[in-house]
Design a protein around this motif. Structure first.
Motif, short mmCIF file in Angstrom:
data_model
loop_
_atom_site.label_atom_id
_atom_site.label_comp_id
_atom_site.label_asym_id
_atom_site.label_seq_id
_atom_site.Cartn_x
_atom_site.Cartn_y
_atom_site.Cartn_z
N ALA A 74 0.75 -1.07 0.14
CA ALA A 74 0.04 -0.19 -0.08
C ALA A 74 1.01 1.33 0.15
O ALA A 74 1.70 1.24 0.80
CB ALA A 74 -1.05 -0.06 1.42
N GLY A 75 0.71 2.11 -0.87
CA GLY A 75 1.04 3.40 -1.00
C GLY A 75 2.57 3.28 -1.66
O GLY A 75 3.46 4.34 -1.52
N GLU A 76 3.05 2.31 -2.25
CA GLU A 76 4.21 2.24 -2.87
C GLU A 76 4.27 1.59 -4.24
O GLU A 76 2.96 1.23 -4.59
CB GLU A 76 5.20 0.81 -2.14
N ALA A 77 5.20 1.40 -4.96
CA ALA A 77 5.51 1.08 -6.15
C ALA A 77 5.49 -0.32 -6.48
O ALA A 77 5.78 -1.17 -5.47
CB ALA A 77 6.86 1.65 -7.04
N PRO A 78 4.86 -0.80 -7.72
CA PRO A 78 4.83 -2.34 -7.88
C PRO A 78 6.47 -2.82 -7.88
O PRO A 78 7.33 -2.11 -8.49
CB PRO A 78 4.36 -2.52 -9.12
N THR A 79 6.50 -4.03 -7.48
CA THR A 79 7.98 -4.48 -7.70
C THR A 79 7.80 -6.14 -8.13
O THR A 79 7.00 -6.67 -7.94
CB THR A 79 8.69 -4.86 -6.26
N PHE A 80 8.95 -6.35 -8.97
CA PHE A 80 8.80 -7.45 -9.82
C PHE A 80 9.07 -8.56 -8.90
O PHE A 80 10.04 -8.68 -7.91
CB PHE A 80 9.93 -7.52 -10.78
#
Lengths: 109, 114
Positions: free
Chosen positions: A39-45
């Motif tokens: 939540a509130g962060e960027a997507p990470t692979f």
């Protein structure tokens, strides 16, 4: 049209196993990606599959069936930090990603 | 190494104003992308650039423009903001000009248009 379907929300217990399913329809296919987004962060692979079968990476595994337009992400030994949204994305013939709306995974102690 | 940086982190903007969201990467990636993320919807591609000097339109390009003068920078401009452009904007980059390369995301800009 192009479409990705995945469940909106899932709940699981700490220490358990959960499987998040994803079905896709795209114009051409160049692979299936899974991303994690807190939540509130960027997507990470997390993972990439282009051939049928299971790819295992630690506690996380991802499966692909091209003939069925289906993938799943398997999370084992769930930890509280795994509470996040999991995004499924299929790459079309133009190498553009078509994204699902994400599955919010809630982990309960 | 910072990866991808975006600025500002958040912004409240009056409708009709012009706004540029900044994105810089230090990974020397060829391709860069701008997405918007809205509640209940998947990430939607606004514009992309396969290599410096080229840009292309994504799924939802109307009301937005981009430029790619060099490898590192990919600014997104809203010429005249409207409330429907309230969203979280993510910049991403990937290694190859084309191909099934992993995209890496910046931290996002939360934009509110009133």
């Amino acid at each position: 049209g192009q479409n990705i379907d995945q469940p909106t929300e899932m709940t699981a217990t700490e220490g358990a196993i959960v499987q998040i399913n994803c079905t896709y329809q795209t114009s051409g296919f160049n692979g299936l990606f899974w991303y994690q987004q807190h939540a509130g962060e960027a997507p990470t692979f997390l993972s990439y599959n282009v051939l049928d079968g299971l790819e295992e990476k630690g506690r996380f595994s991802s499966f692909l069936s091209r003939s069925k337009g289906y993938s799943y992400l398997l999370l084992k030994e769930l930890q509280m930090k795994d509470s996040a949204s999991y995004l499924c994305a299929a790459m079309d013939s133009n190498y553009q990603l078509i994204w699902g709306a994400g599955t919010k995974l809630i982990i309960k102690p | 190494i910072a990866g991808i940086t975006q600025a500002p982190t958040s912004q409240i903007l009056a409708a009709g104003r012009r706004m540029t969201l900044r994105c810089t990467q230090d990974m020397r990636h060829n391709a860069m992308y701008w997405y918007r993320q809205d509640l209940g919807l998947g990430l939607r591609l606004i514009h992309y650039s396969n290599t410096a000097g080229t840009t292309g339109k994504g799924e939802v390009p109307d009301g937005y423009s981009v430029s790619r003068a060099n490898t590192d920078d990919f600014p997104l401009t809203l010429a005249s903001a409207v409330p429907s452009q309230t969203s979280v904007y993510f910049c991403a980059s990937s290694d190859g000009e084309r191909g099934a390369d992993t995209q890496y995301f910046g931290p996002g800009t939360r934009l509110t248009v009133l």
